[in-house]
Design an enzyme around this catalytic site. Structure first.
Site, PDB file in Angstrom:
ATOM      1  N   LYS A 123     -32.848  18.276  60.676  1.00 36.16           N
ATOM      2  CA  LYS A 123     -33.284  17.916  62.034  1.00 36.16           C
ATOM      3  C   LYS A 123     -34.799  17.685  62.080  1.00 36.16           C
ATOM      4  O   LYS A 123     -35.264  16.676  62.593  1.00 36.16           O
ATOM      5  CB  LYS A 123     -32.900  19.021  63.048  1.00 36.16           C
ATOM      6  CG  LYS A 123     -31.401  19.302  63.087  1.00 36.16           C
ATOM      7  CD  LYS A 123     -31.037  20.347  64.109  1.00 36.16           C
ATOM      8  CE  LYS A 123     -31.582  21.744  63.827  1.00 36.16           C
ATOM      9  NZ  LYS A 123     -31.037  22.373  62.601  1.00 36.16           N
ATOM     10  N   ARG A 134     -28.435  24.913  72.085  1.00 36.14           N
ATOM     11  CA  ARG A 134     -27.733  25.543  70.966  1.00 36.14           C
ATOM     12  C   ARG A 134     -26.529  26.346  71.432  1.00 36.14           C
ATOM     13  O   ARG A 134     -25.837  26.938  70.611  1.00 36.14           O
ATOM     14  CB  ARG A 134     -28.698  26.508  70.292  1.00 36.14           C
ATOM     15  CG  ARG A 134     -29.126  26.106  68.906  1.00 36.14           C
ATOM     16  CD  ARG A 134     -30.135  27.143  68.476  1.00 36.14           C
ATOM     17  NE  ARG A 134     -30.316  27.193  67.072  1.00 36.14           N
ATOM     18  CZ  ARG A 134     -31.333  26.633  66.429  1.00 36.14           C
ATOM     19  NH1 ARG A 134     -32.235  25.953  67.079  1.00 36.14           N
ATOM     20  NH2 ARG A 134     -31.446  26.790  65.130  1.00 36.14           N
ATOM     21  N   ARG A 151     -36.927  25.003  50.811  1.00 39.12           N
ATOM     22  CA  ARG A 151     -37.842  24.434  51.808  1.00 39.12           C
ATOM     23  C   ARG A 151     -39.191  25.158  51.786  1.00 39.12           C
ATOM     24  O   ARG A 151     -39.281  26.370  51.620  1.00 39.12           O
ATOM     25  CB  ARG A 151     -37.260  24.545  53.207  1.00 39.12           C
ATOM     26  CG  ARG A 151     -38.282  24.065  54.240  1.00 39.12           C
ATOM     27  CD  ARG A 151     -37.763  23.943  55.616  1.00 39.12           C
ATOM     28  NE  ARG A 151     -37.058  25.122  56.040  1.00 39.12           N
ATOM     29  CZ  ARG A 151     -36.281  25.163  57.103  1.00 39.12           C
ATOM     30  NH1 ARG A 151     -36.102  24.075  57.812  1.00 39.12           N
ATOM     31  NH2 ARG A 151     -35.689  26.268  57.433  1.00 39.12           N
ATOM     32  N   ARG A 156     -40.374  30.364  55.121  1.00 38.93           N
ATOM     33  CA  ARG A 156     -40.148  31.054  56.393  1.00 38.93           C
ATOM     34  C   ARG A 156     -39.446  32.394  56.195  1.00 38.93           C
ATOM     35  O   ARG A 156     -38.580  32.509  55.337  1.00 38.93           O
ATOM     36  CB  ARG A 156     -39.295  30.158  57.315  1.00 38.93           C
ATOM     37  CG  ARG A 156     -40.122  29.182  58.100  1.00 38.93           C
ATOM     38  CD  ARG A 156     -39.328  28.124  58.818  1.00 38.93           C
ATOM     39  NE  ARG A 156     -38.055  28.519  59.373  1.00 38.93           N
ATOM     40  CZ  ARG A 156     -37.249  27.670  60.034  1.00 38.93           C
ATOM     41  NH1 ARG A 156     -37.612  26.417  60.201  1.00 38.93           N
ATOM     42  NH2 ARG A 156     -36.103  28.067  60.516  1.00 38.93           N
ATOM     43  N   ARG A 173     -27.634  33.028  60.220  1.00 41.31           N
ATOM     44  CA  ARG A 173     -27.902  31.760  60.924  1.00 41.31           C
ATOM     45  C   ARG A 173     -26.707  30.810  60.824  1.00 41.31           C
ATOM     46  O   ARG A 173     -26.359  30.153  61.806  1.00 41.31           O
ATOM     47  CB  ARG A 173     -29.148  31.089  60.336  1.00 41.31           C
ATOM     48  CG  ARG A 173     -30.432  31.728  60.840  1.00 41.31           C
ATOM     49  CD  ARG A 173     -31.626  31.333  60.004  1.00 41.31           C
ATOM     50  NE  ARG A 173     -31.940  29.920  60.081  1.00 41.31           N
ATOM     51  CZ  ARG A 173     -32.717  29.290  59.202  1.00 41.31           C
ATOM     52  NH1 ARG A 173     -33.231  29.948  58.185  1.00 41.31           N
ATOM     53  NH2 ARG A 173     -32.957  28.014  59.344  1.00 41.31           N
TER      54      ARG A 173
HETATM   55  P1  AP5 Z   1     -35.201  20.510  57.739  1.00 45.52           P
HETATM   56  O1  AP5 Z   1     -35.481  19.111  58.183  1.00 45.52           O
HETATM   57  O2  AP5 Z   1     -36.301  21.492  57.766  1.00 45.52           O
HETATM   58  O3  AP5 Z   1     -33.882  21.077  58.471  1.00 45.52           O
HETATM   59  P2  AP5 Z   1     -33.665  21.608  59.939  1.00 45.52           P
HETATM   60  O4  AP5 Z   1     -32.297  21.130  60.355  1.00 45.52           O
HETATM   61  O5  AP5 Z   1     -34.818  21.256  60.812  1.00 45.52           O
HETATM   62  O6  AP5 Z   1     -33.595  23.165  59.617  1.00 45.52           O
HETATM   63  P3  AP5 Z   1     -34.151  24.441  60.371  1.00 45.52           P
HETATM   64  O7  AP5 Z   1     -33.977  25.575  59.411  1.00 45.52           O
HETATM   65  O8  AP5 Z   1     -35.516  24.217  60.905  1.00 45.52           O
HETATM   66  O9  AP5 Z   1     -33.107  24.556  61.489  1.00 45.52           O
HETATM   67  P4  AP5 Z   1     -32.781  25.775  62.306  1.00 45.52           P
HETATM   68  O10 AP5 Z   1     -31.950  25.099  63.351  1.00 45.52           O
HETATM   69  O11 AP5 Z   1     -32.131  26.903  61.620  1.00 45.52           O
HETATM   70  O12 AP5 Z   1     -34.197  26.368  62.690  1.00 45.52           O
HETATM   71  P5  AP5 Z   1     -35.058  26.350  64.009  1.00 45.52           P
HETATM   72  O13 AP5 Z   1     -36.464  26.305  63.607  1.00 45.52           O
HETATM   73  O14 AP5 Z   1     -34.543  25.352  64.993  1.00 45.52           O
HETATM   74  O15 AP5 Z   1     -34.589  20.412  56.257  1.00 45.52           O
HETATM   75  C1  AP5 Z   1     -34.296  21.571  55.500  1.00 45.52           C
HETATM   76  C2  AP5 Z   1     -34.736  21.354  54.026  1.00 45.52           C
HETATM   77  O16 AP5 Z   1     -33.904  20.350  53.433  1.00 45.52           O
HETATM   78  C3  AP5 Z   1     -36.177  20.852  53.893  1.00 45.52           C
HETATM   79  O17 AP5 Z   1     -36.742  21.437  52.755  1.00 45.52           O
HETATM   80  C4  AP5 Z   1     -36.040  19.331  53.724  1.00 45.52           C
HETATM   81  O18 AP5 Z   1     -37.087  18.791  52.956  1.00 45.52           O
HETATM   82  C5  AP5 Z   1     -34.686  19.225  53.017  1.00 45.52           C
HETATM   83  N1  AP5 Z   1     -33.923  18.039  53.421  1.00 45.52           N
HETATM   84  C6  AP5 Z   1     -33.834  17.497  54.674  1.00 45.52           C
HETATM   85  N2  AP5 Z   1     -33.021  16.408  54.667  1.00 45.52           N
HETATM   86  C7  AP5 Z   1     -32.560  16.287  53.381  1.00 45.52           C
HETATM   87  C8  AP5 Z   1     -31.679  15.341  52.725  1.00 45.52           C
HETATM   88  N3  AP5 Z   1     -31.107  14.342  53.391  1.00 45.52           N
HETATM   89  N4  AP5 Z   1     -31.443  15.537  51.405  1.00 45.52           N
HETATM   90  C9  AP5 Z   1     -32.029  16.579  50.727  1.00 45.52           C
HETATM   91  N5  AP5 Z   1     -32.883  17.471  51.281  1.00 45.52           N
HETATM   92  C10 AP5 Z   1     -33.141  17.329  52.589  1.00 45.52           C
HETATM   93  O19 AP5 Z   1     -34.705  27.805  64.637  1.00 45.52           O
HETATM   94  C11 AP5 Z   1     -35.139  28.990  64.048  1.00 45.52           C
HETATM   95  C12 AP5 Z   1     -34.777  30.173  64.924  1.00 45.52           C
HETATM   96  O20 AP5 Z   1     -35.405  30.052  66.220  1.00 45.52           O
HETATM   97  C13 AP5 Z   1     -33.280  30.334  65.251  1.00 45.52           C
HETATM   98  O21 AP5 Z   1     -32.588  31.017  64.221  1.00 45.52           O
HETATM   99  C14 AP5 Z   1     -33.357  31.149  66.555  1.00 45.52           C
HETATM  100  O22 AP5 Z   1     -33.642  32.508  66.291  1.00 45.52           O
HETATM  101  C15 AP5 Z   1     -34.582  30.563  67.264  1.00 45.52           C
HETATM  102  N6  AP5 Z   1     -34.197  29.440  68.156  1.00 45.52           N
HETATM  103  C16 AP5 Z   1     -34.606  28.143  68.053  1.00 45.52           C
HETATM  104  N7  AP5 Z   1     -34.044  27.393  69.017  1.00 45.52           N
HETATM  105  C17 AP5 Z   1     -33.268  28.231  69.759  1.00 45.52           C
HETATM  106  C18 AP5 Z   1     -32.431  28.028  70.889  1.00 45.52           C
HETATM  107  N8  AP5 Z   1     -32.260  26.815  71.456  1.00 45.52           N
HETATM  108  N9  AP5 Z   1     -31.774  29.112  71.395  1.00 45.52           N
HETATM  109  C19 AP5 Z   1     -31.942  30.335  70.863  1.00 45.52           C
HETATM  110  N10 AP5 Z   1     -32.718  30.596  69.778  1.00 45.52           N
HETATM  111  C20 AP5 Z   1     -33.379  29.549  69.226  1.00 45.52           C
END
Ligand code: AP5
Ligand code: ZN
Length: 215
Positions: A13, A88, A127, A160, A171
């Site tokens: 994402k 979410r 990552r 992270r 997660r």
């Molecule tokens: P990346 O692009 O970083 O993936 P991502 O989907 O953004 O992953 P996140 O871990 O950031 O998602 P998340 O939803 O768990 O975390 P968030 O920060 O939202 O890609 C991942 C890796 O793969 C990278 O190294 C990249 O280079 C590689 N990659 C990407 N595309 C690729 C491809 N096509 N091929 C190969 N490699 C690839 O949330 C974190 C925490 O915040 C949650 O756990 C929760 O506690 C809280 N939170 C956030 N939003 C909410 C909400 N709405 N409600 C409640 N709690 C929330």
């Protein structure tokens, strides 16, 4: 153009949101990034979020919704925005609809990055994230030019805290139970576009662009 970008942890994402920012000039709104910034600055949302985030749980809906509401109210989005990581839960999705009505915007596309969960662990463990600007890299699939240093701003890269094996398990489980039901929710509304997230970053982006251009 306002977009919701959905998908499990590590689906890409953040990576694809950065491409959309470059291509269309949209503003990237990542609730994860906003919480991490709040945590660093020890604001009220940061203090609350810390306990949930470090173990991989969702931050409770009422805090998250309130934070997003304030963010949308306080910022300008001349070309539109990408919501990454919000909504979410079904409750968050319903609240977003009332916020949209109240603030007078529409969601033009809901993009779901579709990928099997067992493909995500290597992505998450490899990552590296920039401490300064939040840019995301992968030690194998998308390495920075200089090891440990951000290409964009020269900041230091780190892993992270929610990338420990236990937190990643929580997660993924949380995603299955609380977030996956949103796919049906938006499918029933006829709003979702499923994109194969299990291809190279370039191909994922090509498919996203193609889906937006037919809209
Ligand atoms: P990346 O692009 O970083 O993936 P991502 O989907 O953004 O992953 P996140 O871990 O950031 O998602 P998340 O939803 O768990 O975390 P968030 O920060 O939202 O890609 C991942 C890796 O793969 C990278 O190294 C990249 O280079 C590689 N990659 C990407 N595309 C690729 C491809 N096509 N091929 C190969 N490699 C690839 O949330 C974190 C925490 O915040 C949650 O756990 C929760 O506690 C809280 N939170 C956030 N939003 C909410 C909400 N709405 N409600 C409640 N709690 C929330
Ligand atoms: Zn950086």
């Amino acid at each position: 153009m306002n977009i919701i970008l959905m998908g499990p942890p590590g689906a890409g994402k953040g990576t694809q949101a950065a491409n959309l920012v470059k291509e269309y000039g949209l503003t990237h709104i990542s609730t994860g990034d906003i919480f991490r910034k709040a945590l660093k600055e020890q604001t009220k949302y940061g203090v609350i979020a810390k306990y949930f985030m470090q173990f991989g749980h969702l931050v409770p809906d009422d805090y998250t919704i309130q934070m997003v509401r304030e963010y949308l109210q306080e910022n300008e989005f001349s070309k539109g925005f990408i919501l990454d990581g919000f909504p979410r839960t079904i409750i968050q999705a319903r609240e977003l609809e009332s916020i949209a009505k109240e603030f007078g915007f529409e969601i033009d596309a809901v993009i779901n990055l579709d990928i099997e969960l067992d493909r995500l662990v290597p992505r998450l463990s490899g990552r590296r994230t920039c401490k300064e600007c939040g840019a995301s890299y992968h030690i194998e699939y998308n390495p920075p030019k200089v090891e440990g240093i951000c290409d964009v701003c020269g900041g230091e890269l780190y892993q992270r805290p929610d990338e420990s094996e236990d937190a990643v398990k929580v997660r993924l489980d949380t995603y299955e139970k609380q977030t996956r039901p949103l796919i049906d929710y938006y499918t029933m509304k006829g709003q979702i576009t499923n994109i194969n997230g299990d291809q190279s970053m370039e191909y994922v982006f090509k498919d996203i662009k193609a889906s937006l251009e037919v809209k």
